[in-house]
Scaffold this active site. Structure first.
Site, PDB file in Angstrom:
ATOM      1  CG  HIS A 164       4.168   0.648  17.287  1.00  0.00           C
ATOM      2  ND1 HIS A 164       3.462   0.149  17.637  1.00  0.00           N
ATOM      3  CD2 HIS A 164       4.100   1.778  15.868  1.00  0.00           C
ATOM      4  CE1 HIS A 164       1.909   0.508  16.862  1.00  0.00           C
ATOM      5  NE2 HIS A 164       3.028   1.534  15.824  1.00  0.00           N
ATOM      6  CB  ILE A 165       9.879   4.812  17.053  1.00  0.00           C
ATOM      7  CG1 ILE A 165      10.593   4.678  16.156  1.00  0.00           C
ATOM      8  CG2 ILE A 165       9.974   5.150  17.942  1.00  0.00           C
ATOM      9  CD1 ILE A 165      12.745   4.686  16.299  1.00  0.00           C
ATOM     10  N   GLY A 166       7.365   4.086  14.143  1.00  0.00           N
ATOM     11  CA  GLY A 166       7.082   4.299  12.340  1.00  0.00           C
ATOM     12  C   GLY A 166       6.987   5.782  12.444  1.00  0.00           C
TER      13      GLY A 166
ATOM     14  N   GLY B 205       0.690  -1.374   0.239  1.00  0.00           N
ATOM     15  CA  GLY B 205      -0.124  -0.113   0.293  1.00  0.00           C
ATOM     16  C   GLY B 205       1.291   1.022  -0.053  1.00  0.00           C
TER      17      GLY B 205
ATOM     18  NE  ARG C  33      -6.420  -6.658   1.144  1.00  0.00           N
ATOM     19  CZ  ARG C  33      -6.822  -5.666   1.627  1.00  0.00           C
ATOM     20  NH1 ARG C  33      -8.282  -6.126   2.239  1.00  0.00           N
ATOM     21  NH2 ARG C  33      -6.415  -4.718   2.438  1.00  0.00           N
TER      22      ARG C  33
ATOM     23  CD  GLU D 121       4.124  -2.874  19.725  1.00  0.00           C
ATOM     24  OE1 GLU D 121       3.333  -1.498  19.809  1.00  0.00           O
ATOM     25  OE2 GLU D 121       4.342  -2.439  18.292  1.00  0.00           O
TER      26      GLU D 121
ATOM     27  NE  ARG E  47      -1.415  -1.925  14.573  1.00  0.00           N
ATOM     28  CZ  ARG E  47      -1.000  -0.206  14.518  1.00  0.00           C
ATOM     29  NH1 ARG E  47       0.477  -0.419  13.749  1.00  0.00           N
ATOM     30  NH2 ARG E  47      -1.977   0.169  14.179  1.00  0.00           N
TER      31      ARG E  47
ATOM     32  CB  THR F 270       7.196  -1.048   9.879  1.00  0.00           C
ATOM     33  OG1 THR F 270       7.431  -1.108   8.322  1.00  0.00           O
ATOM     34  CG2 THR F 270       9.418  -0.572  10.247  1.00  0.00           C
TER      35      THR F 270
HETATM   36  C1  DGY Z   1      -0.479   3.810  12.643  1.00  0.00           C
HETATM   37  O1  DGY Z   1      -0.784   4.873  12.623  1.00  0.00           O
HETATM   38  O2  DGY Z   1      -0.823   2.875  12.671  1.00  0.00           O
HETATM   39  C2  DGY Z   1       1.017   3.313  13.531  1.00  0.00           C
HETATM   40  O3  DGY Z   1       1.379   1.921  13.664  1.00  0.00           O
HETATM   41  C3  DGY Z   1       0.670   3.855  15.373  1.00  0.00           C
HETATM   42  O4  DGY Z   1      -0.347   3.118  15.979  1.00  0.00           O
END
Ligand code: DGY
Length: 324
Positions: free
Chosen positions: A285-287, A154, A177, A266, A237, A235
């Protein structure tokens, strides 16, 4: 109108809601609300903006009959029972697009860090174990002209593939998909089946949503089919990867390395065995965690709520079928 915000969000989002004259209550604490507390807060407001990782289940929607809309400050919505929200007539929105660049940067950072064992080498210095230059030690692997496999191509996957192609001329293959024609035209990306994605990728990066279908998709079986020299990046889940199986695959040499920005659960326990492995880099989880991106996410989440308050459709509605 009364708005409840489940965790402090960047001030720009709060200011936008305040400027429109709305009353705001914020759960300003690092401790998440219990399900009962969340319901209690939901019952006392008209709108909810979720800034945290709260879970919104059927019980929540059933128990909050006055709720008119839920705005998420996240692109992921695996924490919301969308079917129940729709059943109770609640539109739910998210924040797609604005975090793609920042999250792809973290995927890129992890790919490079794992390929050069950067976190491990840094820890060696901290532990006084750097004994000087050694021509045969600290060796990583190169990324030039390697094959990058994207699971779920995506917006974020596209951004990461674009960066990897520009920096390292990586060949892009993907499993999705649906076909992504833009990626095929712009990046020369090639659509492959899941098995080809596993067996051909030098770096395999996960960008799919967590659903019943994708949960634990990367497990002992899939790791066995991947190259021994492959790097796994996640990155998206944590729930997409079976972490015990990942640790085992890394220890027995079925995979070369792994970079995770998301884990399950987490926060990850400080003594998790994955943290001590040489070719593993883990981030908390700092994406999307840059000043610019978080401001934009807060503004988008607030704008969605303002649209709902005006009686309009929220621009980023996940369940548009809720509208007549
Ligand atoms: C999202 O926007 O889904 C990031 O993982 C933060 O939760």
């Amino acid at each position: 109108m009364k708005i409840f915000i489940t965790k402090r969000i960047p001030q720009k989002g709060i200011d936008l809601l305040k400027a429109a004259g709305h009353e705001i209550a914020i759960h300003d604490s690092p401790t998440p609300l219990s399900p009962a507390e969340l319901i209690q807060s939901g019952q006392q407001c008209d709108y909810v903006l979720n800034g945290g990782m709260q879970k919104f289940d059927a019980d929540f929607f059933r128990s909050c009959p006055n709720l008119k809309a839920l705005s998420l400050m996240s692109v992921g919505y695996d924490n919301v029972d969308i079917r129940a929200a729709t059943q109770y007539g609640i539109p739910v929105s998210n924040t797609p697009g604005v975090l793609s660049g920042a999250t792809a940067d973290v995927a890129f950072l992890l790919m490079l860090a794992v390929s050069r064992k950067a976190f491990f080498n840094h820890k060696q210095i901290l532990q006084g174990k750097w004994k000087g230059f050694d021509p045969t030690a600290h060796l990583g692997i190169e990324l030039n002209n390697k094959t990058l496999g994207i699971y779920g191509l995506g917006r974020i996957g596209f951004e990461f593939a674009r960066k990897a192609r520009a920096a390292y001329n990586m060949e892009i293959i993907y499993y999705n998909r649906r076909r992504n024609l833009e990626a095929e035209q712009v990046l020369g990306a090639r659509y492959v089946n899941f098995d080809d994605l596993l067996t051909r990728s030098d770096v395999l990066s996960i960008h799919a949503a967590l659903t019943a279908e994708t949960a634990n998709r990367f497990n002992q079986d899939t790791f066995k089919r991947m190259k021994n020299s492959a790097i796994l990046i996640n990155t998206a889940r944590g729930g997409l990867v079976k972490e015990d199986d990942l640790a085992r695959a890394l220890c027995v040499g079925e995979l070369w390395g792994a970079g995770l920005d998301v884990t399950n659960p987490e926060p990850m326990a400080a003594d998790d065995p994955l943290l001590n492995l040489e070719n593993v880099c883990i981030l908390p989880h700092i994406g999307s965690a840059t000043v610019e991106t978080r401001d934009n996410m807060a503004l988008m989440a607030a704008s969605n709520l303002l649209a709902a308050i005006k009686g309009e459709r929220m621009p980023q509605t996940i369940n548009p079928e809720v509208y007549p």
